[in-house]
Design a protein around this motif. Sequence first.
Motif, PDB file in Angstrom:
ATOM      1  N   LEU A 129      14.646  34.764  59.516  1.00  0.00           N
ATOM      2  CA  LEU A 129      15.240  36.148  60.272  1.00  0.00           C
ATOM      3  C   LEU A 129      15.822  36.779  59.113  1.00  0.00           C
ATOM      4  CD1 LEU A 129      16.212  35.327  63.378  1.00  0.00           C
ATOM      5  CD2 LEU A 129      14.461  37.126  63.069  1.00  0.00           C
ATOM      6  N   THR A 130      16.705  35.898  58.381  1.00  0.00           N
ATOM      7  CA  THR A 130      18.018  36.144  56.949  1.00  0.00           C
ATOM      8  C   THR A 130      17.055  37.108  55.895  1.00  0.00           C
ATOM      9  OG1 THR A 130      19.015  34.660  57.670  1.00  0.00           O
ATOM     10  CG2 THR A 130      19.384  35.895  55.200  1.00  0.00           C
ATOM     11  N   TYR A 131      15.668  36.616  55.303  1.00  0.00           N
ATOM     12  CA  TYR A 131      15.129  38.000  54.937  1.00  0.00           C
ATOM     13  C   TYR A 131      14.731  38.877  55.505  1.00  0.00           C
ATOM     14  CZ  TYR A 131      15.702  34.395  50.558  1.00  0.00           C
ATOM     15  OH  TYR A 131      16.336  33.348  49.873  1.00  0.00           O
ATOM     16  N   MET A 132      14.450  38.864  56.294  1.00  0.00           N
ATOM     17  CA  MET A 132      13.872  40.842  57.071  1.00  0.00           C
ATOM     18  C   MET A 132      15.210  41.062  56.715  1.00  0.00           C
ATOM     19  SD  MET A 132      11.771  39.437  59.888  1.00  0.00           S
ATOM     20  CE  MET A 132      11.138  41.430  60.342  1.00  0.00           C
ATOM     21  N   VAL A 133      16.398  40.383  57.391  1.00  0.00           N
ATOM     22  CA  VAL A 133      17.580  41.523  56.806  1.00  0.00           C
ATOM     23  C   VAL A 133      16.934  42.432  56.287  1.00  0.00           C
ATOM     24  CG1 VAL A 133      19.708  41.620  57.524  1.00  0.00           C
ATOM     25  CG2 VAL A 133      18.913  40.116  59.066  1.00  0.00           C
ATOM     26  N   PHE A 134      17.363  41.419  54.406  1.00  0.00           N
ATOM     27  CA  PHE A 134      17.519  41.169  53.248  1.00  0.00           C
ATOM     28  C   PHE A 134      16.398  42.420  52.787  1.00  0.00           C
ATOM     29  CE2 PHE A 134      19.035  36.677  51.780  1.00  0.00           C
ATOM     30  CZ  PHE A 134      20.648  37.249  52.515  1.00  0.00           C
ATOM     31  N   TYR A 135      15.506  42.204  53.740  1.00  0.00           N
ATOM     32  CA  TYR A 135      14.192  43.330  53.540  1.00  0.00           C
ATOM     33  C   TYR A 135      14.907  44.784  54.130  1.00  0.00           C
ATOM     34  CZ  TYR A 135      10.284  46.472  54.611  1.00  0.00           C
ATOM     35  OH  TYR A 135       9.393  47.356  55.427  1.00  0.00           O
ATOM     36  N   TYR A 136      14.798  44.354  55.176  1.00  0.00           N
ATOM     37  CA  TYR A 136      15.895  46.341  55.877  1.00  0.00           C
ATOM     38  C   TYR A 136      16.718  47.013  55.118  1.00  0.00           C
ATOM     39  CZ  TYR A 136      12.598  45.069  59.578  1.00  0.00           C
ATOM     40  OH  TYR A 136      11.752  45.210  60.931  1.00  0.00           O
ATOM     41  N   VAL A 137      17.440  45.877  54.114  1.00  0.00           N
ATOM     42  CA  VAL A 137      18.993  46.410  53.470  1.00  0.00           C
ATOM     43  C   VAL A 137      18.729  47.230  52.499  1.00  0.00           C
ATOM     44  CG1 VAL A 137      21.273  46.079  52.608  1.00  0.00           C
ATOM     45  CG2 VAL A 137      20.903  44.814  54.893  1.00  0.00           C
ATOM     46  N   THR A 138      17.148  45.771  51.604  1.00  0.00           N
ATOM     47  CA  THR A 138      17.106  46.765  50.425  1.00  0.00           C
ATOM     48  C   THR A 138      15.869  47.516  50.181  1.00  0.00           C
ATOM     49  OG1 THR A 138      16.096  44.683  49.844  1.00  0.00           O
ATOM     50  CG2 THR A 138      18.552  44.897  49.191  1.00  0.00           C
ATOM     51  N   GLY A 139      14.935  47.372  50.623  1.00  0.00           N
ATOM     52  CA  GLY A 139      13.345  47.671  51.165  1.00  0.00           C
ATOM     53  C   GLY A 139      12.323  46.987  50.159  1.00  0.00           C
ATOM     54  N   ASN A 140      12.915  46.134  49.502  1.00  0.00           N
ATOM     55  CA  ASN A 140      12.619  45.051  48.596  1.00  0.00           C
ATOM     56  C   ASN A 140      11.068  44.601  49.471  1.00  0.00           C
ATOM     57  OD1 ASN A 140      11.092  43.942  46.314  1.00  0.00           O
ATOM     58  ND2 ASN A 140      12.848  42.985  45.909  1.00  0.00           N
ATOM     59  N   THR A 141       9.969  44.444  48.976  1.00  0.00           N
ATOM     60  CA  THR A 141       8.950  43.956  50.635  1.00  0.00           C
ATOM     61  C   THR A 141       8.829  42.674  49.476  1.00  0.00           C
ATOM     62  OG1 THR A 141       7.228  44.381  49.143  1.00  0.00           O
ATOM     63  CG2 THR A 141       7.391  45.928  51.239  1.00  0.00           C
ATOM     64  N   ASN A 142       9.287  42.403  48.529  1.00  0.00           N
ATOM     65  CA  ASN A 142       9.569  40.241  47.967  1.00  0.00           C
ATOM     66  C   ASN A 142      10.244  39.828  48.905  1.00  0.00           C
ATOM     67  OD1 ASN A 142       7.640  41.537  45.671  1.00  0.00           O
ATOM     68  ND2 ASN A 142       9.420  42.136  44.876  1.00  0.00           N
ATOM     69  N   TYR A 143      11.229  40.476  49.676  1.00  0.00           N
ATOM     70  CA  TYR A 143      12.205  39.715  50.843  1.00  0.00           C
ATOM     71  C   TYR A 143      10.722  38.723  51.789  1.00  0.00           C
ATOM     72  CZ  TYR A 143      16.213  40.506  48.400  1.00  0.00           C
ATOM     73  OH  TYR A 143      17.117  40.664  47.292  1.00  0.00           O
ATOM     74  N   LEU A 144      10.041  40.100  51.727  1.00  0.00           N
ATOM     75  CA  LEU A 144       8.791  39.037  53.255  1.00  0.00           C
ATOM     76  C   LEU A 144       7.833  38.058  52.817  1.00  0.00           C
ATOM     77  CD1 LEU A 144       8.939  42.115  55.630  1.00  0.00           C
ATOM     78  CD2 LEU A 144       9.945  40.290  55.882  1.00  0.00           C
ATOM     79  N   PHE A 145       7.100  38.513  52.214  1.00  0.00           N
ATOM     80  CA  PHE A 145       5.683  38.085  51.404  1.00  0.00           C
ATOM     81  C   PHE A 145       5.585  37.993  49.838  1.00  0.00           C
ATOM     82  CE2 PHE A 145       4.786  42.091  53.955  1.00  0.00           C
ATOM     83  CZ  PHE A 145       4.465  41.921  54.506  1.00  0.00           C
ATOM     84  N   GLU A 146       7.090  37.341  49.614  1.00  0.00           N
ATOM     85  CA  GLU A 146       7.024  36.674  48.363  1.00  0.00           C
ATOM     86  C   GLU A 146       7.787  35.633  48.012  1.00  0.00           C
ATOM     87  OE1 GLU A 146       4.918  36.876  45.840  1.00  0.00           O
ATOM     88  OE2 GLU A 146       3.900  38.967  46.483  1.00  0.00           O
ATOM     89  N   THR A 147       8.671  35.674  49.354  1.00  0.00           N
ATOM     90  CA  THR A 147       9.455  34.325  49.664  1.00  0.00           C
ATOM     91  C   THR A 147       8.906  33.278  50.420  1.00  0.00           C
ATOM     92  OG1 THR A 147      11.094  36.374  50.010  1.00  0.00           O
ATOM     93  CG2 THR A 147      11.741  33.623  50.414  1.00  0.00           C
ATOM     94  N   ARG A 148       9.303  31.955  49.967  1.00  0.00           N
ATOM     95  CA  ARG A 148       8.492  30.514  50.401  1.00  0.00           C
ATOM     96  C   ARG A 148       9.469  29.729  50.542  1.00  0.00           C
ATOM     97  NH1 ARG A 148       5.234  34.098  50.069  1.00  0.00           N
ATOM     98  NH2 ARG A 148       2.640  34.001  48.775  1.00  0.00           N
ATOM     99  N   ILE A 149       9.618  29.517  51.946  1.00  0.00           N
ATOM    100  CA  ILE A 149      10.572  28.790  52.663  1.00  0.00           C
ATOM    101  C   ILE A 149      10.138  27.222  52.760  1.00  0.00           C
ATOM    102  CG2 ILE A 149      12.574  28.191  54.364  1.00  0.00           C
ATOM    103  CD1 ILE A 149      12.537  31.006  54.264  1.00  0.00           C
ATOM    104  N   HIS A 150      10.334  26.146  52.291  1.00  0.00           N
ATOM    105  CA  HIS A 150       9.888  24.608  52.210  1.00  0.00           C
ATOM    106  C   HIS A 150      10.557  23.496  51.370  1.00  0.00           C
ATOM    107  CE1 HIS A 150       9.707  25.522  47.842  1.00  0.00           C
ATOM    108  NE2 HIS A 150       9.179  26.112  47.938  1.00  0.00           N
ATOM    109  N   GLY A 151      10.640  22.484  51.796  1.00  0.00           N
ATOM    110  CA  GLY A 151      11.711  21.354  51.523  1.00  0.00           C
ATOM    111  C   GLY A 151      12.462  21.054  52.772  1.00  0.00           C
ATOM    112  N   LEU A 152      12.542  19.804  52.785  1.00  0.00           N
ATOM    113  CA  LEU A 152      13.886  19.140  53.156  1.00  0.00           C
ATOM    114  C   LEU A 152      15.426  19.647  53.791  1.00  0.00           C
ATOM    115  CD1 LEU A 152      12.348  15.543  53.554  1.00  0.00           C
ATOM    116  CD2 LEU A 152      12.136  17.131  55.988  1.00  0.00           C
ATOM    117  N   GLY A 153      15.674  20.558  52.667  1.00  0.00           N
ATOM    118  CA  GLY A 153      16.942  20.938  53.357  1.00  0.00           C
ATOM    119  C   GLY A 153      17.544  21.422  53.943  1.00  0.00           C
ATOM    120  N   ALA A 154      16.821  21.538  55.110  1.00  0.00           N
ATOM    121  CA  ALA A 154      17.311  21.614  56.535  1.00  0.00           C
ATOM    122  C   ALA A 154      17.771  20.318  57.453  1.00  0.00           C
ATOM    123  CB  ALA A 154      16.693  22.685  57.460  1.00  0.00           C
TER     124      ALA A 154
END
Length: 374
Positions: free
Chosen positions: A133-158
Amino acid sequence: MSSPPEQSLPNASAKSTNVTNFLQSSSSAFLSVIVSSHVVKGTVLLLVISYFLTFSSSALDHLSVVPGYVLPPNFWIWTLITHNFLQVHMVMVLIDICVVILSGKLLEPLWGPLQIGIFFLIVCCCSAVCTALTYMVFYYVTGNTNYLFETRIHGLGAYIGGFSVVVKQLMPDEVLLRLPFGKVRNRHIPLLCLVTAIVLSLCGVLNGPYSIHFGFGVLASWIYLRFYQKHSNGNRGDMAEDFTFSSFFPSPLDIFVAIISNTIFSLLIRVGVCKKPQRKYDVSSPTTITVTLPGTDPADAERRRQLAIKALNERLSKTGDEASWPGLEDDEQEGAEPELVVAGANEPLTTSEAVAGGDSTPTTKDNDSTGSSP
């Protein structure tokens, strides 16, 4: 001619020592995995297998959380589980394995495998959704589609962020490091790890979503442990004073954070999202009144009781050394000491003898004195 071999001997011995230490640490880590439970073994196995899957870009795309695909209308909901086991760097895989082993050693005797699984699912899934959802907010603010389709969230960080909160909850006052400017305790681990993750992400060492993923893991873990975790006594959450949200921050900032967090909590109580904590008073005892907070487990309550007794004993010993009886010096200068007559005693006691005995009130030998706990 014999000097070069003599100089090479220390280097060779140093190298052999380093190799020996590495083999010992590796063998101890391997033995830790062997003696761990099936849950820990299975998680470690998934981390190792998933690392080799990341060499395939297609597998990385379909197993990582992609903000444009995990949310409507695509609903790649399986990635909420699979993304936790993916790491593209071996160093991060080793860190994840170490955290999984440590969390298993610490939490399984206290919670059991089922509670650990519930904690894992809640923290990791909620953190993944919030990060997307945070990266969707980044997309709506900037209009950059890379935030939607080029971002990979992975790992045990959480999960690492959530485990740091658990360590703070269980052992808040344990000292990790002693530095010239102060002591680093377990209560400082979540904030220190979050700041480190942000700095490494800004430097390009970690991928962009990692610090955000870690931060939401800390937040989701605290909310679950604070309000919703079910204990063996039937209560939920942990409403201890040293586990408030402001306790995550250093003393100059905790006051302002407390004002903001208390305001938000009051609003959530009014709208019905959270419940106001209820305190139970036990007045059945004639000498003490017991106040019970919801969500306190017996083991955790015993740990807190021991800490309170230790702090009280230190305070009493400090005040006992500094205390003085008024008028005692004047009586000694006059050369006469007042006498205290104790019922049932053959000889009277002077004031100095009564003070040395640790009792300044008249008592009888036949009567039993019962003190009330502070």
